[in-house]
Write a protein that holds these residues in place. Structure first.
Motif, short mmCIF file in Angstrom:
data_model
loop_
_atom_site.label_atom_id
_atom_site.label_comp_id
_atom_site.label_asym_id
_atom_site.label_seq_id
_atom_site.Cartn_x
_atom_site.Cartn_y
_atom_site.Cartn_z
N LEU A 56 -3.86 5.71 9.04
CA LEU A 56 -4.66 5.22 7.91
C LEU A 56 -4.27 5.91 6.61
CD1 LEU A 56 -8.17 4.91 9.59
CD2 LEU A 56 -6.62 3.06 8.94
N LEU A 57 -3.96 7.20 6.68
CA LEU A 57 -3.52 7.93 5.48
C LEU A 57 -2.21 7.35 4.94
CD1 LEU A 57 -3.81 10.31 3.50
CD2 LEU A 57 -2.50 11.66 5.13
N VAL A 58 -1.23 7.13 5.82
CA VAL A 58 0.07 6.60 5.39
C VAL A 58 -0.10 5.18 4.84
CG1 VAL A 58 2.34 5.86 6.20
CG2 VAL A 58 1.42 8.06 6.93
N VAL A 59 -0.83 4.34 5.54
CA VAL A 59 -1.02 2.95 5.07
C VAL A 59 -1.81 2.94 3.76
CG1 VAL A 59 -2.13 0.75 5.64
CG2 VAL A 59 -0.79 1.94 7.36
N GLY A 60 -2.80 3.81 3.64
CA GLY A 60 -3.57 3.89 2.40
C GLY A 60 -2.72 4.32 1.22
N CYS A 61 -1.88 5.33 1.43
CA CYS A 61 -0.97 5.78 0.36
C CYS A 61 0.00 4.67 -0.02
CB CYS A 61 -0.22 7.04 0.80
SG CYS A 61 -1.26 8.49 0.90
N TRP A 62 0.55 3.99 0.98
CA TRP A 62 1.47 2.88 0.70
C TRP A 62 0.76 1.80 -0.11
CZ3 TRP A 62 0.66 -2.15 2.36
CH2 TRP A 62 1.66 -3.05 2.00
N TYR A 63 -0.47 1.46 0.29
CA TYR A 63 -1.22 0.41 -0.41
C TYR A 63 -1.45 0.79 -1.87
CZ TYR A 63 -5.03 -2.70 -1.69
OH TYR A 63 -5.80 -3.62 -2.34
N LEU A 64 -1.86 2.03 -2.10
CA LEU A 64 -2.13 2.44 -3.48
C LEU A 64 -0.86 2.45 -4.33
CD1 LEU A 64 -4.74 5.29 -2.89
CD2 LEU A 64 -5.14 3.02 -3.86
N VAL A 65 0.25 2.89 -3.76
CA VAL A 65 1.49 2.95 -4.52
C VAL A 65 2.10 1.55 -4.70
CG1 VAL A 65 3.87 3.80 -4.49
CG2 VAL A 65 2.01 5.34 -3.93
N ALA A 66 2.20 0.78 -3.61
CA ALA A 66 2.90 -0.51 -3.67
C ALA A 66 2.05 -1.62 -4.26
CB ALA A 66 3.36 -0.91 -2.27
N LYS A 67 0.78 -1.67 -3.92
CA LYS A 67 -0.05 -2.81 -4.33
C LYS A 67 -0.91 -2.54 -5.56
CE LYS A 67 1.28 -5.32 -0.88
NZ LYS A 67 2.18 -6.42 -1.07
N LYS A 68 -1.34 -1.31 -5.75
CA LYS A 68 -2.22 -0.99 -6.87
C LYS A 68 -1.50 -0.31 -8.02
CE LYS A 68 -6.00 -2.65 -5.24
NZ LYS A 68 -6.66 -3.76 -5.88
N GLY A 69 -0.22 0.02 -7.85
CA GLY A 69 0.58 0.59 -8.94
C GLY A 69 0.29 2.04 -9.26
N VAL A 70 -0.30 2.78 -8.33
CA VAL A 70 -0.54 4.20 -8.56
C VAL A 70 0.80 4.92 -8.48
CG1 VAL A 70 -1.70 6.26 -7.65
CG2 VAL A 70 -2.85 4.04 -7.57
N SER A 71 1.07 5.81 -9.44
CA SER A 71 2.35 6.52 -9.44
C SER A 71 2.38 7.54 -8.30
CB SER A 71 2.59 7.22 -10.78
OG SER A 71 1.73 8.33 -10.91
N VAL A 72 3.57 7.85 -7.85
CA VAL A 72 3.74 8.81 -6.75
C VAL A 72 3.21 10.18 -7.16
CG1 VAL A 72 5.43 9.94 -5.27
CG2 VAL A 72 5.70 7.53 -5.82
N THR A 73 3.41 10.57 -8.41
CA THR A 73 2.92 11.86 -8.88
C THR A 73 1.39 11.92 -8.80
OG1 THR A 73 4.80 11.97 -10.39
CG2 THR A 73 2.98 13.48 -10.81
N LYS A 74 0.72 10.86 -9.27
CA LYS A 74 -0.73 10.82 -9.17
C LYS A 74 -1.19 10.85 -7.72
CE LYS A 74 -1.56 8.34 -13.49
NZ LYS A 74 -1.95 7.08 -14.09
N MET A 75 -0.43 10.17 -6.86
CA MET A 75 -0.78 10.14 -5.43
C MET A 75 -0.69 11.54 -4.83
SD MET A 75 -1.72 8.51 -2.76
CE MET A 75 -1.62 6.89 -3.40
N ILE A 76 0.36 12.27 -5.17
CA ILE A 76 0.53 13.63 -4.63
C ILE A 76 -0.60 14.53 -5.10
CG2 ILE A 76 1.98 15.70 -4.75
CD1 ILE A 76 4.40 13.77 -4.78
N PHE A 77 -0.90 14.51 -6.40
CA PHE A 77 -1.99 15.35 -6.91
C PHE A 77 -3.35 14.90 -6.36
CE2 PHE A 77 1.09 16.48 -10.35
CZ PHE A 77 1.13 17.84 -10.06
N GLY A 78 -3.52 13.60 -6.18
CA GLY A 78 -4.76 13.10 -5.58
C GLY A 78 -4.93 13.57 -4.15
#
Length: 192
Positions: free
Chosen positions: A156-178
């Protein structure tokens, strides 16, 4: 074309430059996908696993240092020879339907590698436990989750991160800090 021009054929210099410029991007994209995005991470993963976790072994580093130049040399030599042998036919072959098959195969291989890396290195568990009464044995939530679907929290963590980056346009940097903030807060609260 350059060889034919050197042998005396009437080949325009502009045509040689145009063909080189036109093919540089698509052909470099194939090489980058195969080597930098697929093969080198795979070699790195194998080398890391050979290094071990206990007393560290230099075997992984040595294997990586030896395997990488050999692989790159074989790859470059093969492509150089094939490009020379096929000449203009290579361009026709790569620009036809074969390029789509190669692209799909490389993408599929990359997805398999990323999936294997995720399954091997992403570990998310929870220490939460519940007891029916004060003197009863506590039930560990993670053991129930693993009984139903092992490693589902990691998935769920991996799929959630993928969804936020690929579908919602969250940057990888924001994802890491989040993720860092979430792990810190949830760890302090005792959920993770």
């Amino acid at each position: 074309m350059e060889e034919q021009k050197a042998l005396g054929a009437d080949v325009d210099d502009d045509m040689i430059r145009t063909v080189k410029s036109s093919l540089m991007g698509p052909l470099a994209g194939i090489g980058d996908s195969l080597i930098q995005a697929t093969v080198l991470p795979l070699l790195t993963t194998i080398a890391i696993s050979l290094t071990g976790t206990g007393p560290y072994s230099p075997l992984g580093v040595i294997a990586f240092i030896i395997a990488t130049p050999i692989l790159l040399w074989v790859y470059a030599r093969f492509l150089f020879n094939k490009g020379y042998e096929l000449g203009k036919d290579a361009i026709t072959m790569l620009m036809g339907s074969a390029i789509e098959n190669i692209k799909v195969a490389v993408q599929l291989f990359g997805i398999v590698i990323i999936g294997a890396l995720s399954a091997s290195y992403v570990k998310l568990t929870t220490p939460l436990q519940f007891a029916a009464s004060a003197d009863a044995d506590p039930v560990v939530l993670q053991s129930i989750i693993d009984g139903v679907f092992p490693n589902v929290l990691s998935l769920l963590l991996v799929v959630g991160c993928w969804y936020l980056v690929a579908k919602k346009g969250v940057s990888v940097t924001k994802m890491i800090f989040g993720l860092m903030a979430a792990v810190l807060v949830l760890g302090l609260v005792g959920i993770l």
